[in-house]
Design an enzyme around this catalytic site. Structure first.
Site, PDB file in Angstrom:
ATOM      1  CG  HIS A 163      -1.689   1.239   1.458  1.00  0.00           C
ATOM      2  ND1 HIS A 163      -3.011   1.379   1.111  1.00  0.00           N
ATOM      3  CD2 HIS A 163      -1.330   2.435   1.983  1.00  0.00           C
ATOM      4  CE1 HIS A 163      -3.425   2.601   1.410  1.00  0.00           C
ATOM      5  NE2 HIS A 163      -2.421   3.258   1.958  1.00  0.00           N
ATOM      6  CD  GLU A 164       1.984   3.355   3.802  1.00  0.00           C
ATOM      7  OE1 GLU A 164       2.137   4.441   3.224  1.00  0.00           O
ATOM      8  OE2 GLU A 164       1.039   3.140   4.570  1.00  0.00           O
ATOM      9  CG  HIS A 167       0.214   6.215  -0.958  1.00  0.00           C
ATOM     10  ND1 HIS A 167      -0.953   6.708  -1.470  1.00  0.00           N
ATOM     11  CD2 HIS A 167      -0.103   5.736   0.284  1.00  0.00           C
ATOM     12  CE1 HIS A 167      -1.940   6.546  -0.585  1.00  0.00           C
ATOM     13  NE2 HIS A 167      -1.451   5.952   0.480  1.00  0.00           N
ATOM     14  CD  GLU A 226      -4.854   6.681   1.848  1.00  0.00           C
ATOM     15  OE1 GLU A 226      -4.603   5.495   2.149  1.00  0.00           O
ATOM     16  OE2 GLU A 226      -3.966   7.539   1.766  1.00  0.00           O
TER      17      GLU A 226
HETATM   18 ZN   LIG Z   1      -2.356   5.352   2.266  1.00  0.00          ZN
END
Ligand SMILES: [Zn+2]
Length: 293
Positions: A163-164, A167, A226
């Site tokens: 997830h990170e 980004h 997100e």
């Molecule tokens: Zn995030």
């Protein structure tokens, strides 16, 4: 007759004043639009890999990578990383190594190689009670030890790290900064356009414009970022040999501990927890298409 003449004169005076204002506004708007078109032409629109969402990045990625390197080094000088001889630090490096290798492989194969071209991947664990992790542009990843009891196992860690990393690879930071830059450029142009209007009209207009920028442009993008990071994170974990069906359970554990004043990055924004967990579950079959066992 004279009355008509007088009235007409007043009307035409008003009309000419209005026309002047309209012309000035139009020319300023044209100028604003030219700036926007110029910026888009110079930097170009691109598509986010895998989700195919069109995005606009006005800041050269190389500049962001250089900026992040300075911040990353400064962070590590204040928060020394756990030596890689320790098992948890070794696990962070191992999971990160697998994810970055899959990303490089996929991007190069699918024409997105330049996305991660300037990346010099690093994965560090730091001792901290904080339940957090982040990835800076350029592939500098830090996991806080407080996260590990929540992620529990290798797959859980892979989802949060995925997830990170998503980004950064999806250039969300660049996009957000570009939107702010654009909002500011628009602000300057409108300010010029309204220079001759009474102060109160100008204030109303500027307030309306500011609110418009915050609600209409910036906020929904954060939600979008997100959700996109969740989807990409699941695909990245799947490509690296971790079953994305395990992602929703990491999320459930996160929700249970999310009582602190400062929530971890992964929990920092909307959509609501329930919507997000439902979205994760819905996305499992799509992400599993990338699952390498
Ligand atoms: Zn995030």
């Amino acid at each position: 007759m004279s009355l008509f003449y007088k009235d007409n004169s007043v009307i035409s005076e008003f009309l000419s004043f209005d026309n002047q204002l309209i012309n000035k506004t139009i020319s300023s708007m044209k100028c604003y639009l030219s700036i926007v078109i110029f910026l888009v032409m110079v930097t170009g629109c691109s598509k986010v890999p895998l989700t195919n969402r069109k995005q606009m990045n006005l800041i050269p990625e190389s500049e962001l990578i250089a900026m992040s390197l300075t911040n990353y080094n400064e962070f590590l000088s204040k928060n020394p990383p756990v030596p890689s001889t320790q098992s948890d630090a070794k696990l962070v490096k191992q999971v990160g190594g697998k994810i970055s290798a899959s990303i490089i492989r996929y991007m190069q194969k699918n024409g997105f190689g330049e996305r991660v071209k300037g990346y010099k991947w690093e994965f560090n664990l730091v001792n901290s009670k904080e339940i957090n992790a982040w990835c800076m542009p350029g592939g500098k990843v830090v996991v806080y030890s407080g996260l590990l009891p929540v992620t529990q196992d290798e797959a859980g860690l892979a989802f949060v790290m995925g997830h990170e990393i998503a980004h950064a690879v999806a250039r969300h930071g660049n996009e957000r900064m570009s939107q702010m830059l654009l909002a500011e450029t628009g602000g300057i142009a409108l300010d010029l356009a309204l220079m001759n209007k009474p102060a109160e009209t100008r204030n109303i207009f500027m307030t309306a414009y500011g609110v418009g920028s915050t609600v209409g442009v910036l906020l929904p993008y954060s939600r979008l970022h997100e959700s996109e990071a969740d989807k990409l994170g699941m695909i990245f974990m799947a490509m690296s040999g971790y079953d994305p069906a395990l992602a929703p359970s990491v999320w459930e554990r996160m929700m249970k501990i999310n009582t602190g004043a400062k929530p971890p990055e992964i929990l920092s924004t909307h959509p609501s927890d329930q919507t997000r967990i439902a979205d994760l579950r819905k996305y499992v079959p799509t992400a599993q298409k990338y699952f390498v066992r």
